[in-house]
Design a protein around this motif. Structure first.
Motif, short mmCIF file in Angstrom:
data_model
loop_
_atom_site.label_atom_id
_atom_site.label_comp_id
_atom_site.label_asym_id
_atom_site.label_seq_id
_atom_site.Cartn_x
_atom_site.Cartn_y
_atom_site.Cartn_z
N TYR A 1 -1.35 6.16 -0.42
CA TYR A 1 -1.48 5.76 0.99
C TYR A 1 -0.65 6.70 1.86
O TYR A 1 0.54 6.93 1.59
N ALA B 1 0.84 -1.20 0.00
CA ALA B 1 0.00 0.00 0.00
C ALA B 1 0.87 1.25 0.00
O ALA B 1 0.55 2.25 -0.67
N TRP C 1 -5.66 5.17 3.38
CA TRP C 1 -5.76 5.74 2.03
C TRP C 1 -6.04 7.24 2.17
O TRP C 1 -6.85 7.65 2.99
#
Length: 513
Positions: free
Chosen positions: A201, A195, A208
């Motif tokens: 991110y 991520a 997020w």
């Protein structure tokens, strides 16, 4: 239990997929590998077929287990490690990709990144994600896919249909870890180090980022849930009615370079490793502190265990190292990578030749998307031996570029560097690296540290190994290389390398002009 059970690792890389079975001592019990096609639709574009990758994954798992006579139910867990940043979208109903995956090396979104710079978004992106704005990362790839990927778009009346489907959760976004976990378990998840490489991110808030999702028009409904690298709850299990015919937990995942950091047992701040693969990736553990870089490095997440704080890392990403050896093969200067050491040793120096393998631009610490591969210093007396040696030296020089930046950011003088990856089997390169960087190079017995790291993460999650200290006891030295070159000579050669790098800068723009 551990005498007859094992942990498996899917190592899905840029050029192929491997499955390795490890025993409790961290030794390789079985190993199977299969290449996949590299797809080049246009210059600077690189794609992979996700379905081919999944089929190959099933094949190598079955092959490795068959080699060793291991039943699937003897696997305590499976870990996943993967080429990072490579991005794909798939249909939630059918499970089929809507387009080929766009590979981390792909440069099709260079113009979009330059637009971010014009819009003064470089610094906000760096502050939130720890990353340099670059086509390397997933955000602009996902944006491009949403604009261009729907294979049935032409049959529909609304050109924005794929975005509508994404906003309603009918389209799923993922990096390769997500794709494999989805196919293994049916769950739409990603792991935190992967991520952190998407440029979507926030590595400080650990979520997020709404502003970045808005900038790249990425619907939140299409994003996977983010989970720890080593997950006590596991990501799910394989289907007992599926290809393995067994229910095996998938319990750990790490992006390939963080997996190598974990596999090299770099658990403490200051521990560092460099992996020599298609590119090279130099990571230093900085502990619970996200150290901002003033020298062109990336601040990234190193790993996270369930219930524990995130461990951060500094990273220097070098786009082309092992791929430069492949280029020598493509140019028929060598027939086999093993030849490089002998050819390089056959001449005392490169005779002033420098190769800058900026085939896909320059990564850390330069970050020049429009740099291109360059050979300088040739004369009529230049032979292929000089070019081969200069290509090997380029790997060592690029690593020094990053090492000096790493020392500048961390304030830690590097005296020892753990190395892994296919290229470190080359003793000549290891010695050259020690000479150029001016520090000890340490190569472990088990050099498949990327797969080992993901196996360790999965095994810790299910109790196959008790704690990181047990893993440290598994780590063994294969060879050590100490500097032999006079430091002044190493500095002089490195200074000349810097001149060669300058010659490669901004070349693609000049060509367009």
């Amino acid at each position: 239990m551990t005498a007859t059970t094992y942990v498996g690792a899917v190592d899905q890389g840029t050029t192929g997929t491997r499955f390795i079975v490890f025993d409790h001592e961290g030794q390789v019990v079985a190993n199977a590998y299969e290449k996949h096609e590299q797809i080049y639709p246009e210059p600077g574009w690189v794609e992979h077929d996700p379905m081919e990758i999944w089929e190959n994954t099933k094949d190598v798992i079955r092959e490795a287990l068959g080699q060793a006579g291991i039943a699937p139910d003897q696997l305590e867990a499976i870990g996943v490690t993967n080429q990072r940043e490579t991005t794909l979208l798939w249909d939630a109903d059918t499970g089929k990709p809507v387009h080929n995956a766009i590979v981390w090396q792909d440069r099709r979104t260079t113009d979009r990144v330059e637009q971010l710079e014009e819009d003064e978004l470089i610094e906000p992106i760096r502050e939130k994600t720890g990353l340099e704005a670059d086509a390397y990362f997933s955000a602009t790839k996902a944006e491009w896919l949403l604009d261009n990927a729907d294979p049935i778009k032409l049959e529909r009346s609304r050109p924005q249909d794929i975005r509508d489907r994404a906003e309603s959760g009918e389209i799923r976004f993922g990096t390769i870890d997500s794709w494999l976990i989805y196919n293994l378990t049916g769950e739409h998840l990603t792991e935190i180090t992967n991520a952190s490489r998407t440029m979507l991110y926030n590595i400080h808030d650990l979520e997020w980022d709404d502003d970045l999702l808005a900038e790249f028009s990425i619907p939140e409904a299409m994003l996977p849930e983010v989970r720890p690298s080593s997950d006590d709850e596991t990501y799910g299990s394989t289907d007992p009615d599926g290809f393995l015919e067994a229910e095996v937990p998938v319990a750990g995942a790490l992006g390939d370079q963080q997996a190598a950091l974990f596999g090299q047992t770099c658990f403490d701040p200051g521990d560092a490793k460099n992996t020599y693969g298609t590119g090279s990736f130099f990571l230093m553990n900085t502990g619970e502190e996200a150290v901002a870089s003033d020298h062109g490095l990336l601040t990234t997440i190193g790993f996270q265990r369930s219930g524990e704080p995130v461990q951060y890392a500094l990273e220097g990403s070098i786009f082309v190292t092992g791929a430069a050896i492949e280029w020598l093969e493509d140019m028929t200067l060598i027939e086999d990578p093993a030849e490089t050491a002998e050819l390089a040793r056959s001449v005392d120096t490169t005779d002033g030749v420098y190769v800058v393998p900026a085939f896909t631009g320059l990564g850390a610490p330069h970050w020049d998307q429009r740099a291109r591969g360059t050979i300088v210093g040739m004369t009529r007396g230049t032979r292929k031996e000089h070019v081969v040696r200069a290509t090997l030296e380029s790997i060592a020089y690029q690593t020094r570029d990053v090492a000096e930046a790493m020392e500048g950011d961390s304030g830690i003088e590097m005296t020892s560097l753990k190395v892994d990856g296919g290229a470190v089997k080359n003793n000549f390169l290891c010695q050259l690296q020690s000479d150029i960087i001016g520090s000890e190079i340490v190569r472990p017995v088990v050099d498949e540290t990327t797969a080992l790291g993901s196996a360790y993460a999965a095994g810790l999650a299910v109790g196959y190994w008790d704690d990181p200290e047990e893993l440290r006891s598994n780590w063994q030295v294969d060879a050590e290389f100490d500097p032999e070159m006079d430091p002044d000579e190493a500095d002089q050669r490195y200074d000349r390398w810097s001149d060669a790098v300058e010659r490669s800068r901004d070349w693609a723009r000049d060509a367009e002009d």
